[in-house]
Scaffold this motif. Structure first.
Motif, short mmCIF file in Angstrom:
data_model
loop_
_atom_site.label_atom_id
_atom_site.label_comp_id
_atom_site.label_asym_id
_atom_site.label_seq_id
_atom_site.Cartn_x
_atom_site.Cartn_y
_atom_site.Cartn_z
N UNK A 360 0.82 -1.22 0.00
CA UNK A 360 0.00 0.00 0.00
C UNK A 360 0.84 1.26 0.00
N UNK A 361 2.07 1.15 0.50
CA UNK A 361 2.89 2.37 0.49
C UNK A 361 4.15 2.27 -0.36
N UNK A 362 4.68 1.03 -0.56
CA UNK A 362 5.91 0.94 -1.37
C UNK A 362 5.61 1.34 -2.82
N UNK A 363 4.36 1.21 -3.22
CA UNK A 363 3.97 1.62 -4.57
C UNK A 363 3.87 3.13 -4.70
N UNK A 364 3.84 3.81 -3.57
CA UNK A 364 3.62 5.25 -3.59
C UNK A 364 4.90 6.05 -3.37
N UNK A 365 6.03 5.35 -3.18
CA UNK A 365 7.27 6.11 -2.95
C UNK A 365 7.76 6.69 -4.28
N UNK A 366 8.39 7.80 -4.18
CA UNK A 366 8.96 8.48 -5.35
C UNK A 366 10.24 7.73 -5.75
N UNK A 367 10.30 7.16 -6.96
CA UNK A 367 11.47 6.36 -7.35
C UNK A 367 12.77 7.15 -7.24
N UNK A 368 12.73 8.46 -7.51
CA UNK A 368 13.96 9.25 -7.43
C UNK A 368 14.48 9.31 -6.00
N UNK A 369 13.54 9.51 -5.07
CA UNK A 369 13.95 9.55 -3.65
C UNK A 369 14.45 8.19 -3.19
N UNK A 370 13.75 7.15 -3.65
CA UNK A 370 14.14 5.80 -3.22
C UNK A 370 15.54 5.44 -3.71
N UNK A 371 15.97 6.08 -4.81
CA UNK A 371 17.28 5.77 -5.36
C UNK A 371 18.39 6.53 -4.65
N UNK A 372 18.04 7.44 -3.78
CA UNK A 372 19.03 8.27 -3.09
C UNK A 372 19.51 7.55 -1.83
N UNK A 373 20.73 7.06 -1.83
CA UNK A 373 21.20 6.27 -0.68
C UNK A 373 21.35 7.12 0.59
N UNK A 374 21.35 8.44 0.44
CA UNK A 374 21.49 9.30 1.60
C UNK A 374 20.23 9.31 2.47
N UNK A 375 19.08 9.01 1.85
CA UNK A 375 17.81 9.12 2.58
C UNK A 375 17.46 7.81 3.28
N UNK A 376 16.89 7.92 4.46
CA UNK A 376 16.36 6.70 5.07
C UNK A 376 14.88 6.59 4.72
N UNK A 377 14.28 5.50 5.18
CA UNK A 377 12.91 5.21 4.78
C UNK A 377 11.94 6.33 5.15
N UNK A 378 12.11 6.83 6.35
CA UNK A 378 11.22 7.88 6.82
C UNK A 378 11.32 9.11 5.92
#
Length: 790
Positions: A360-378
């Motif tokens: 329900x939420x992994x489909x809603x993450x922004x792919x660009x943000x998800x590709x940024x290793x600097x960011x954590x899940x939150x």
RNA sequence: GGGCGAUUAGCUCAGAUGGUUAGAGCGCCUGCCUUACAAGCAGGAGGCCAGUGGUUCAAGUCCACUAUCGCCCACCA
């Protein structure tokens, strides 16, 4: 074994090819079914962004101590060479032998003698007088041909029932779930005598290398020869088989990854709860509603029996476990391997439901943000606009068979990761069964129907409608050819009605005013019927009773709009009213809008052909028009419809030729002006000469001598006949009189009952009185007619 | 062993908050090719709502038990 012949890389590459083909098939099916999806947001659990979520969640749960690696008895499938989860196991019963063998001073029973080679204890009940002397001792048990095992006698009140079997339980920690628990509790050693290949290990001594069944035979024979087999009986044994391979499960000790469902580690609404507790709490509190209600009980029951979730699988397709090892000591969990040489990733993959649980939420993450290793899940979630806007989902729709696999796991993961529930409502549909009542399943292609085949044959609209109409929440349905055919007829009816509507509108004068300004009772009746229909449909839809909503729309369209209204307005004088065109257009528009979710293709086509504005799929749902408020017209025209039925029935019974016109005399008791306004309609639809309507009864009994009379609460109608069979009519009216008198008697009894008068709702007492009065009038008319026939 | 459900017309199934004469589709009987539709129209037959008790002014609907059928779970002494 493709794993041996192809190797990991090649196998995965081939699976990716296969997936691509399956995806395009599924996309084609969904489109052909007319599902309106936002295809720009199509997601796949193996997408990079979703995979990032998987490893991020794994790492976080590991840090929180919710994921651990440890030895456990797992459900090992020797055929597939992998573990399977508790939920992937089927239980079947079969005839099997039950062996009771001598075991030092004890007699112990088992259905699996070969596992006894790995026993490390005998458990007895602490208060069982038979074994008191032995408790705490260690006894050597030499098997006839070896090996010799040493078993400790332990007392356990939790696991041992002295009444069951011999009261002594041989404990095999390596090959039994319960025995493993007993061993943990009493710190007993574990001996593995069965290997992953389903063959006996070196620990089995002379039996090493045999398959389980070979060993069982040999060992039993050896015991018999040594006189150690007390008895062999036949009984019905429940066994576990793998859902996919259909092969028996071999419980084996293995190091696996688990999710701890009991550890209080989730901050939830101000408390620190376990995953189990959160899962239960969000449904109990109503934050998540499960439709149908009774599925909630099954959900609670499942949670109550839930053990730690084994999430590792020994297969190569899936999200690989993000754990790296270097040598026997070094160990790391994270999205990428740590710096340095020599790190090897865990070869196992995650249970497929691990990644699905994030859906329900992994489909809603922004792919660009998800590709940024600097960011954590939150941070990724906070920076994903779709997540911010669309989470939680309003309604999650899926089959009841994956309530545990998927729905429960989504609740578990989403509450833990996001602090939100994944969805507000879970609507669980039933399974579509084949004509023999078998569930259609991917693993049983012979039971499955390809929607594309049905669509080619009968069309997507009838298929959709048949599926909606034949199923209510949580109830399985057999998809039958008859259902689809019946729905095809409805779709065809809509198409034909559209042709008539188009023709009528072309022939009619320009529409005048709004429907609310309509005056003719038939037009007002139509608008009122629609208003009732929309109200009902709204109620049923908001209650998730989709089948019921569709059924009401169908019944109103066919029975009210087609069978009465369209026929009525074929009458020139009515058709030529400017208001009729307005009402007709409005009514048909409404039906198209109401039908559209169920029958999208044909209704859209009709919409276009009638040159209605824009696209039907984007048209608004019909409004409930407060201005359409003419209760008298509804009752009056309903009476006219009953009048038509009475005249037609008399015609049919008296075998009057269809083209012959009959003379009718109508005596309304109510709604006289409406009968008058519908004079021509009656004449046309019941094939009568100009009807005579008497507001005050004038015709003498003798005038009705050659007539058949029908009596209704709202009217009496006489159909002239050259030769009426008075005896037959007398019988019919007498029978009607009797039932009406019985009804009246029942109502009067009620109205005399003090308790009824005191306790029933006042409105209901009122309507009971009104009904009684109506029946009274009907009875009077019946008596009058019977008297004249005497 | 534990849990959940089902039992309504010949067949497949609907019957929301209890309310007056229980519905549909298919099938069946009768009559109609009536200028939207024979894939249709008109009329009709067919149900002590599994059983027994209870609650209620009122039960297909709520409660208890029984019978039959189905599904899920379960530590396969």
């Amino acid at each position: 074994d493709p794993r041996k012949t192809l190797g990991r890389e090649e196998l995965v590459r081939r699976i990716i090819d296969y997936v691509a083909g399956a995806q395009s098939t599924i996309r084609a099916q969904i489109r052909a079914m007319g599902s309106s999806c936002d295809w720009s947001r199509e997601r796949y659990t193996m997408d990079a962004a979703l995979s990032r979520c998987v490893t991020a969640v794994f790492s976080r749960m590991f840090r929180d101590g919710l994921i651990y690696r440890g030895p456990r008895i797992v459900n090992w499938d020797p055929a597939l060479q992998t573990t399977v989860s508790d939920d992937e196991i089927d239980h079947v019963e079969r005839e099997a032998k039950f062996y009771t063998m001598r075991y030092g001073p004890f007699l112990v029973g088992t259905s699996r003698p070969e596992t006894k080679l790995g026993d490390t204890a005998v458990a007895v009940h602490p208060e069982d007088p038979r074994w008191q002397a032995y408790i705490g001792q260690t006894i050597a048990v030499p098997w006839p041909k070896g090996p010799t095992i040493t078993v400790k006698v332990v007392a356990d009140a939790e696991f041992v029932d002295p009444e069951t079997g011999t009261g002594a339980l041989g404990v095999t920690p390596g090959h039994s779930q319960v025995d493993f628990e007993i061993a943990r509790k009493h710190s007993l050693p574990l001996i593995q005598v069965i290997g992953e290949d389903g063959r006996m290990t070196e620990a089995a001594g002379p039996y090493a290398g045999m398959t389980v069944l070979e060993c069982r035979e040999a060992f039993v024979r050896d015991l018999q020869e040594a006189g150690l087999m007390a008895r062999i009986e036949t009984y019905t044994q429940p066994i576990s088989i793998c859902h996919r391979s259909k092969q028996p499960i071999e419980p084996l000790p293995k190091a696996q990854w688990f999710i701890d469902v009991n550890k209080p580690a989730v901050p939830w609404r101000g408390k620190l709860l376990s995953l189990k507790q959160v899962m239960k709490s969000v449904v109990e509190s109503g934050e998540i509603r499960i439709v149908p209600d009774h599925e909630e009980k099954k959900y609670y029951h499942w949670i109550d029996n839930l053990r730690d979730w084994c999430i590792s699988r020994q297969i190569w397709w899936g999200h690989r476990i993000p754990a790296w090892y270097r040598g026997p000591e070094e160990f790391y969990v994270g999205h990428r391997p740590p710096q340095g040489e020599g790190w090897v990733q865990d070869p196992d993959t995650l249970d497929t439901w691990f990644s699905s649980a994030l859906w329900t939420w992994s489909t809603l993450v922004d792919p660009k943000r998800a590709a940024d290793p600097q960011l954590d899940l939150k941070q990724i979630l906070a920076a994903s606009p779709d997540f911010q806007r669309f989470h939680p989902t309003s309604v999650m729709e899926t089959g009841w068979d994956i309530l545990f696999f998927w729905v429960a796991r989504m609740i578990l993961m989403t509450t833990y990761v996001t602090g939100q529930v994944p969805f507000r409502v879970v609507y669980l549909h039933g399974m579509v069964l084949d004509k023999d009542g078998e569930k259609m399943s991917k693993t049983k292609p012979e039971t499955s129907i390809d929607p594309l085949d049905v669509i080619r044959e009968d069309g997507a609209d009838p298929l959709r409608l048949a599926m909606v109409l034949s199923s209510s929440a949580g109830r399985d349905t057999r998809l039958s050819k008859e259902q689809i055919t019946a729905c095809k007829r409805l779709v065809n009816k809509i198409w034909n009605a559209a042709k008539l509507v188009e023709r009528s509108l072309a022939a009619a004068p320009a529409t005048e005013g709004t429907p609310a300004q309509a005056v003719h009772p038939v037009n007002r009746w139509m608008l009122m019927r629609l208003k009732t229909l929309i109200t009902t449909a709204n109620n049923r839809l908001s209650g998730y009773a989709f089948n019921d909503a569709a059924e009401h729309i169908r019944a109103s369209f066919w029975g009210e709009f087609c069978d009465f209204y369209l026929e009525a307005i074929k009458l020139e004088s009515l058709k030529q009213l400017g208001e009729t065109a307005a009402v007709l257009q409005h009514a048909f528009d409404c039906y198209l809008r109401l039908f559209h979710p169920f029958i999208p293709f044909v209704t859209e086509q009709v919409w276009q052909e009638l040159r209605r504005p824009g696209y039907l799929i984007r048209a608004a749902w019909p409004e409930i028009e407060a201005a359409h408020d003419w209760p008298a017209e509804v009752e009056g025209v309903d009476a006219v419809v009953r009048l038509l039925t009475e005249i037609r029935r008399i015609r049919s019974e008296k075998e009057i030729p269809p083209n012959a016109k009959v003379d009718v005399l109508i005596q309304p008791r109510q709604h006289a002006p409406i009968f008058a306004a519908c004079r021509e309609i009656i004449s046309r639809l019941a094939r009568t000469t100009e009807p005579v309507i008497e507001n005050a009864p004038q015709s003498s009994a003798t005038a009705l001598r050659n007539a058949v009379v029908a009596v209704d609460a709202a009217f009496t109608v006489a159909v002239s006949l050259s030769q009426a069979d008075l005896a037959v009519e007398r019988t019919r009216l007498a029978r009607q009189l009797e039932t009406e008198q019985q009804r009246l008697a029942r109502l009067e009894q009620k109205l005399k009952d003090e308790r009824f008068l005191q306790q029933a709702r006042p409105e209901f007492i009122q309507s009971t009185k009104a009904e009684a009065a109506k029946i009274g009038a009907t009875i009077a008319s019946l008596r009058e007619r019977l008297d004249s026939l005497a």
